[in-house]
Design an enzyme around this catalytic site. Structure first.
Site, PDB file in Angstrom:
ATOM      1  CB  SER A 152      -0.899   0.010   1.232  1.00 63.28           C
ATOM      2  OG  SER A 152      -1.651   1.207   1.254  1.00 63.28           O
ATOM      3  CG  HIS A 210      -4.288  -0.902  -1.940  1.00 65.82           C
ATOM      4  ND1 HIS A 210      -5.501  -1.388  -2.394  1.00 65.82           N
ATOM      5  CD2 HIS A 210      -4.583  -0.064  -0.915  1.00 65.82           C
ATOM      6  CE1 HIS A 210      -6.476  -0.868  -1.664  1.00 65.82           C
ATOM      7  NE2 HIS A 210      -5.954  -0.059  -0.760  1.00 65.82           N
ATOM      8  CG  ASP A 212      -5.079   3.399   0.483  1.00 65.05           C
ATOM      9  OD1 ASP A 212      -6.112   2.769   0.179  1.00 65.05           O
ATOM     10  OD2 ASP A 212      -4.162   2.927   1.173  1.00 65.05           O
ATOM     11  CG  MET A 259      -7.573   8.692   1.857  1.00 64.40           C
ATOM     12  SD  MET A 259      -6.769   8.655   3.471  1.00 64.40           S
ATOM     13  CE  MET A 259      -6.137   6.972   3.463  1.00 64.40           C
ATOM     14  CG  HIS A 268      -9.366   1.747  -1.220  1.00 59.29           C
ATOM     15  ND1 HIS A 268      -8.886   1.463   0.045  1.00 59.29           N
ATOM     16  CD2 HIS A 268     -10.704   1.908  -1.083  1.00 59.29           C
ATOM     17  CE1 HIS A 268      -9.897   1.460   0.909  1.00 59.29           C
ATOM     18  NE2 HIS A 268     -11.001   1.736   0.252  1.00 59.29           N
ATOM     19  CG  MET A 277     -10.972   5.078   1.263  1.00 61.26           C
ATOM     20  SD  MET A 277      -9.531   4.812   2.310  1.00 61.26           S
ATOM     21  CE  MET A 277      -8.261   4.765   1.065  1.00 61.26           C
ATOM     22  CG  MET A 337     -12.475  -0.910   4.025  1.00 60.91           C
ATOM     23  SD  MET A 337     -10.802  -0.772   3.336  1.00 60.91           S
ATOM     24  CE  MET A 337      -9.905  -0.008   4.697  1.00 60.91           C
ATOM     25  N   GLY A 350      -8.957   5.465   6.298  1.00 61.61           N
ATOM     26  CA  GLY A 350      -8.467   6.827   6.517  1.00 61.61           C
ATOM     27  C   GLY A 350      -7.002   6.881   6.910  1.00 61.61           C
ATOM     28  CG  PHE A 351      -5.670   7.835   9.665  1.00 60.07           C
ATOM     29  CD1 PHE A 351      -4.835   8.935   9.483  1.00 60.07           C
ATOM     30  CD2 PHE A 351      -7.017   8.052   9.907  1.00 60.07           C
ATOM     31  CE1 PHE A 351      -5.341  10.221   9.564  1.00 60.07           C
ATOM     32  CE2 PHE A 351      -7.537   9.340   9.988  1.00 60.07           C
ATOM     33  CZ  PHE A 351      -6.697  10.431   9.813  1.00 60.07           C
ATOM     34  N   GLY A 352      -3.231   4.504   7.816  1.00 60.83           N
ATOM     35  CA  GLY A 352      -2.466   3.270   7.930  1.00 60.83           C
ATOM     36  C   GLY A 352      -2.098   3.032   9.389  1.00 60.83           C
ATOM     37  N   GLY A 353      -1.545   1.852   9.657  1.00 54.43           N
ATOM     38  CA  GLY A 353      -0.990   1.574  10.975  1.00 54.43           C
ATOM     39  C   GLY A 353      -1.992   1.276  12.064  1.00 54.43           C
ATOM     40  CG  ASP A 374      -6.908  -1.625   2.634  1.00 54.35           C
ATOM     41  OD1 ASP A 374      -5.831  -1.504   3.244  1.00 54.35           O
ATOM     42  OD2 ASP A 374      -7.387  -0.719   1.912  1.00 54.35           O
ATOM     43  N   GLY A 382      -4.287  -3.329   8.766  1.00 54.47           N
ATOM     44  CA  GLY A 382      -3.773  -4.091   9.901  1.00 54.47           C
ATOM     45  C   GLY A 382      -3.236  -5.465   9.549  1.00 54.47           C
ATOM     46  N   GLY A 426       0.480  -2.148   4.238  1.00 54.41           N
ATOM     47  CA  GLY A 426       1.150  -0.856   4.236  1.00 54.41           C
ATOM     48  C   GLY A 426       2.293  -0.808   5.223  1.00 54.41           C
TER      49      GLY A 426
HETATM   50  C1  DX5 Z   1      -6.531   2.686   5.090  1.00 57.52           C
HETATM   51  C2  DX5 Z   1      -6.035   2.280   3.737  1.00 57.52           C
HETATM   52  C3  DX5 Z   1      -5.043   1.176   3.730  1.00 57.52           C
HETATM   53  C4  DX5 Z   1      -3.759   1.422   4.477  1.00 57.52           C
HETATM   54  C5  DX5 Z   1      -3.413   0.126   5.167  1.00 57.52           C
HETATM   55  O1  DX5 Z   1      -7.554   3.603   4.921  1.00 57.52           O
HETATM   56  O2  DX5 Z   1      -7.118   1.877   2.911  1.00 57.52           O
HETATM   57  O3  DX5 Z   1      -4.754   0.742   2.391  1.00 57.52           O
HETATM   58  O4  DX5 Z   1      -2.691   1.820   3.668  1.00 57.52           O
HETATM   59  O5  DX5 Z   1      -2.333   0.352   5.996  1.00 57.52           O
HETATM   60  P1  DX5 Z   1      -1.823  -0.688   7.069  1.00 57.52           P
HETATM   61  O6  DX5 Z   1      -1.374  -1.911   6.322  1.00 57.52           O
HETATM   62  O7  DX5 Z   1      -0.692   0.046   7.727  1.00 57.52           O
HETATM   63  O8  DX5 Z   1      -2.964  -0.990   7.987  1.00 57.52           O
HETATM   64 ZN    ZN Z   2      -6.797   0.950   0.876  1.00 58.21          ZN
END
Ligand code: DX5
Ligand code: ZN
Length: 229
Positions: A17, A42, A44, A46, A75, A77, A149, A154-157, A184, A186, A206
């Site tokens: 990602s 992938h 993202d 937003m 993707h 969003m 999902m 909205g956020f990674g990690g 997608d 975690g 990601g």
């Molecule tokens: C979250 C994104 C994901 C994100 C996943 O809104 O859609 O694609 O990058 O990140 P990780 O793998 O860190 O959860």
């Molecule tokens: Zn995504």
């Protein structure tokens, strides 16, 4: 062009990602992830309305396309996926995934899927964690991909939500052999195995990759978990 179509094979895929990649050296960082076993990116998108964050838009996809012949999984969003899908396809997107909750879709998921497919790309449909999986069913015959999902978009990690695997198990038997299930949020070496056992084909990853070099080691660990599932 040598770009492969990942829908042609049912093999499991790890999708780096780009949200977690080094934006100052994006293509170099992605190429490292592909060389280490990552399948295709992938991407993202937003808009700060559909989710409380901003990320990348059409110009980045366009520039990445000049530098890569990989399959681009985008993707969206955003509040208006139908308004912007043509621009992303023109920029080089190969799959466009839209959310059933986007206001512009107005709940008519079949119509939205058909409209995006009419652009000549592959189509994915996705739901936020709080949205029942049944909402995607009216569009199933018009999509190539169902994305579950496993975090709030909205956020990674963020932390993986295991209860989302119930959605994977519910939709899996309804899909045809050429349709894929993606997850997608975690995904790491401690969560990917359960997701594979539930029936996931494509794993978006990601922070577990980009925050934990060397990439070959982490992607190797993820692949081993898939193989053992
Ligand atoms: C979250 C994104 C994901 C994100 C996943 O809104 O859609 O694609 O990058 O990140 P990780 O793998 O860190 O959860
Ligand atoms: Zn995504």
């Amino acid at each position: 062009m040598m770009r492969h179509n990942p829908f042609e094979s049912s093999q499991p895929r790890i999708l780096p990602s780009i949200l977690a990649a080094d934006f100052a050296h994006l293509i170099d960082d992605l190429n490292l992830a592909f060389a280490a076993g990552g399948s295709f990116p992938h991407i993202d998108v937003m808009d700060g309305h559909f989710v409380p964050n901003l990320s990348i838009g059409v110009p980045i996809v366009q520039k990445l396309r000049r530098a890569s012949d990989a399959f681009f999984d985008v993707h969206l969003m955003i509040d208006e996926p139908l308004r912007y899908a043509p621009a992303f396809v023109n920029a080089g997107a190969n799959n466009i995934t839209f959310h059933v909750e986007s206001p512009e879709v107005k709940g008519d998921v079949a119509k939205a899927a058909k409209e995006i497919r009419g652009l000549g790309c592959h189509v994915g449909i996705t739901v936020k964690p709080g949205t029942p999986i049944e909402t995607v069913y009216p569009a199933l015959e018009h999509v190539d991909l169902v994305l579950i999902m496993s975090v709030e978009p909205g956020f990674g990690g963020q932390k993986f939500m295991p209860a989302m695997l119930d959605k994977v198990r519910a939709v899996k038997p309804k899909l045809k052999p050429n349709q894929r299930i993606q997850i997608d949020g975690g995904i790491d070496a401690t969560t990917i195995r359960a997701a594979r056992q539930a029936g996931v084909d494509w794993f978006v990853v990601g922070s577990a990759i980009f925050d934990h070099p060397p990439y070959a080691q982490v992607i190797g660990d993820l692949q081993a978990q898939i193989d053992w599932a």
